[in-house]
Motif scaffolding. Structure first.
Motif, PDB file in Angstrom:
ATOM      1  N   UNK A 301       0.875  -1.043   0.177  1.00  0.00           N
ATOM      2  CA  UNK A 301      -0.152  -0.564   0.307  1.00  0.00           C
ATOM      3  C   UNK A 301       0.673   1.416  -0.215  1.00  0.00           C
ATOM      4  N   UNK A 302       1.915   1.256  -0.524  1.00  0.00           N
ATOM      5  CA  UNK A 302       3.028   2.110  -0.034  1.00  0.00           C
ATOM      6  C   UNK A 302       2.488   2.827  -1.052  1.00  0.00           C
ATOM      7  N   UNK A 303       2.753   4.485  -0.235  1.00  0.00           N
ATOM      8  CA  UNK A 303       2.429   5.668  -1.146  1.00  0.00           C
ATOM      9  C   UNK A 303       3.387   6.348  -3.070  1.00  0.00           C
ATOM     10  N   UNK A 304       4.221   5.054  -3.315  1.00  0.00           N
ATOM     11  CA  UNK A 304       4.833   5.222  -4.038  1.00  0.00           C
ATOM     12  C   UNK A 304       4.173   4.165  -5.372  1.00  0.00           C
ATOM     13  N   UNK A 305       2.735   3.699  -4.321  1.00  0.00           N
ATOM     14  CA  UNK A 305       2.416   2.483  -5.262  1.00  0.00           C
ATOM     15  C   UNK A 305       0.291   2.862  -5.590  1.00  0.00           C
ATOM     16  N   UNK A 306       0.377   3.799  -4.941  1.00  0.00           N
ATOM     17  CA  UNK A 306      -0.662   4.630  -4.694  1.00  0.00           C
ATOM     18  C   UNK A 306      -1.120   4.896  -5.763  1.00  0.00           C
ATOM     19  N   UNK A 307      -2.538   4.737  -6.629  1.00  0.00           N
ATOM     20  CA  UNK A 307      -3.439   5.463  -7.896  1.00  0.00           C
ATOM     21  C   UNK A 307      -3.315   3.494  -8.654  1.00  0.00           C
ATOM     22  N   UNK A 308      -2.017   2.464  -8.364  1.00  0.00           N
ATOM     23  CA  UNK A 308      -2.016   1.310  -8.975  1.00  0.00           C
ATOM     24  C   UNK A 308      -2.529   0.273  -8.339  1.00  0.00           C
ATOM     25  N   UNK A 309      -2.131   0.397  -6.268  1.00  0.00           N
ATOM     26  CA  UNK A 309      -2.989  -0.460  -5.413  1.00  0.00           C
ATOM     27  C   UNK A 309      -3.829   0.314  -4.985  1.00  0.00           C
ATOM     28  N   UNK A 310      -4.886  -0.437  -5.529  1.00  0.00           N
ATOM     29  CA  UNK A 310      -6.709   0.736  -4.742  1.00  0.00           C
ATOM     30  C   UNK A 310      -6.461   0.525  -2.769  1.00  0.00           C
ATOM     31  N   UNK A 311      -6.262  -1.195  -2.793  1.00  0.00           N
ATOM     32  CA  UNK A 311      -6.673  -1.881  -1.637  1.00  0.00           C
ATOM     33  C   UNK A 311      -5.658  -2.921  -1.209  1.00  0.00           C
ATOM     34  N   UNK A 312      -5.055  -3.667   0.159  1.00  0.00           N
ATOM     35  CA  UNK A 312      -4.285  -4.795   0.249  1.00  0.00           C
ATOM     36  C   UNK A 312      -5.106  -5.856   1.148  1.00  0.00           C
ATOM     37  N   UNK A 313      -5.362  -7.190   0.284  1.00  0.00           N
ATOM     38  CA  UNK A 313      -6.433  -7.564   0.920  1.00  0.00           C
ATOM     39  C   UNK A 313      -5.922  -9.502   1.221  1.00  0.00           C
ATOM     40  N   UNK A 314      -6.528  -9.151   2.158  1.00  0.00           N
ATOM     41  CA  UNK A 314      -5.615  -9.655   3.532  1.00  0.00           C
ATOM     42  C   UNK A 314      -6.979 -10.918   4.154  1.00  0.00           C
ATOM     43  N   UNK A 315      -6.774 -12.197   5.033  1.00  0.00           N
ATOM     44  CA  UNK A 315      -7.219 -12.856   5.591  1.00  0.00           C
ATOM     45  C   UNK A 315      -7.010 -12.767   6.825  1.00  0.00           C
ATOM     46  N   UNK A 316      -7.902 -13.501   7.448  1.00  0.00           N
ATOM     47  CA  UNK A 316      -8.201 -13.655   9.109  1.00  0.00           C
ATOM     48  C   UNK A 316      -8.402 -14.506   9.692  1.00  0.00           C
ATOM     49  N   UNK A 317      -7.811 -15.483  10.768  1.00  0.00           N
ATOM     50  CA  UNK A 317      -8.187 -16.057  11.023  1.00  0.00           C
ATOM     51  C   UNK A 317      -8.999 -15.895  12.718  1.00  0.00           C
TER      52      UNK A 317
END
Length: 363
Positions: A301-317
């Motif tokens: 999600x780093x600012x350098x990738x903003x505009x290209x990566x909108x959201x990070x999809x994570x799992x959780x137990x």
């Protein structure tokens, strides 16, 4: 909680929108939280319903408004949608307009020649109808084609996605694991049909960088550049590289891990060299005041990738795990020195287990 007689009704936290950043998806008007919750693992019938409920509640309390599913999530296949549908009815019905619910189809789902691993119009329409029934919904917010299908004309697959939106089954549509050239070809068809693709769901992590590699069939563009050209957002799944980018493997391969169990993490990826790289990355994370998992999410999600990566999809137990993951948003900034050090330590480790799905005969 609100109490009416003997019934207790769960109420979401009032401050749920105070800390989570929301990013616009490509050229659309839709925004997604920086962190989204995927129900690939831990929401099948092998997990207690109470744990699923607590995890979903905690996620929403943290401002995570996007829940991502697929027809085959379980086990067994379909059970994640059934379990989510029950919790949606019992806990989230009055918050439906605040949620982004997505599902997908493309992998094997039912027996016979029409049951999956494809992109035919019949399979996609049958699948979305089944998914809606399992979740008790009249529409989803986003419906994805889960993987490219070289045996089905791209025009047929995109035509099915266009019909799914026009028929009211989904508000938006997207694709997953498509190569840069195939993404551009798909978006061209969709724009001509009048229903542009909203979003792409690729795997992406510090150890899995296929989306950064130039594609000779897309005039040298990588997937990130192709998404910018196509006006699409992205939701990057497996930012923790199937658990490799956590503290779980700092001391080797534990017996209860995915790698030891031979599940979605191939133990052959955990070479001595990779384990040493993970330890070095953990040192960088400690210097940043983060866990390795938090830094891995922040890096995507780093600012350098903003505009290209909108959201990070994570799992959780568990609720605790989603809380820990959400803490990553407190520090998304990386210095040039940190990024250079990370790049000097790790390059693509060829761990994209969905890599074959990015190849296509269509473009």
């Amino acid at each position: 909680m609100l109490t009416f007689g003997d019934d207790t009704v769960w109420t979401a936290a009032e401050d749920r929108y105070d800390t989570m950043p929301y990013r616009r998806v490509g050229n659309s008007g839709l925004k997604l939280p920086a962190l989204s919750l995927g129900l690939w693992h831990n929401f099948g019938d092998d997990t207690a319903l109470a744990n699923m409920r607590a995890t979903l509640r905690k996620a929403f309390d943290l401002g995570i408004t996007h829940f991502d599913l697929a027809n085959n999530y379980g086990p067994p296949a379909g059970s994640a949608e059934l379990n989510f549908g029950r919790i949606l009815r019992e806990d989230f019905a009055r918050y439906r307009q605040e949620l982004i619910i997505s599902t997908k189809a493309g992998w094997q789902m039912w027996p016979g020649p029409y049951g999956g691993v494809g992109g035919s119009r019949k399979y996609l329409l049958d699948s979305i109808d089944q998914s809606l029934e399992r979740m008790g919904l009249d529409r989803v917010d986003i419906f994805y084609h889960h993987r490219p299908d070289a045996d089905t004309p791209l025009e047929e697959t995109m035509g099915a996605l266009d019909h799914i939106v026009r028929s009211g089954r989904a508000t938006y549509v997207g694709i997953s694991s498509y190569s840069a050239d195939l993404t551009l070809a798909a978006q061209k068809i969709m724009k001509e049909l009048g229903t542009p693709l909203l979003i792409h769901q690729p795997s992406y992590s510090m150890l899995n960088r296929w989306i950064e590699k130039p594609n000779e069939h897309a005039d040298g563009k990588n997937l990130l550049a192709a998404l910018t050209e196509a006006g699409m957002g992205s939701i990057s799944f497996s930012p923790l590289a199937q658990g490799m980018l956590t503290n779980k493997y700092l001391g080797g391969v534990p017996e209860e891990s995915r790698a030891a169990a031979g599940k979605s993490l191939n133990p052959e990826w955990l070479t001595d060299n990779t384990l040493e790289q993970i330890k070095e990355l953990n040192s960088i994370a400690e210097d940043r005041g983060q866990t390795l998992a938090q830094m891995a999410i922040a890096w995507v999600l780093r600012p350098q990738a903003e505009g290209q990566v909108t959201t990070a999809l994570v799992g959780a137990s568990s609720p605790e795990q989603i809380t820990d993951s959400a803490a990553a948003i407190q520090n998304l900034d990386f210095s040039d020195a940190e990024l250079e050090r990370i790049d000097s330590l790790v390059t693509d480790a060829d761990i994209n287990i969905w890599g074959a799905a990015t190849d296509s005969k269509h473009a």
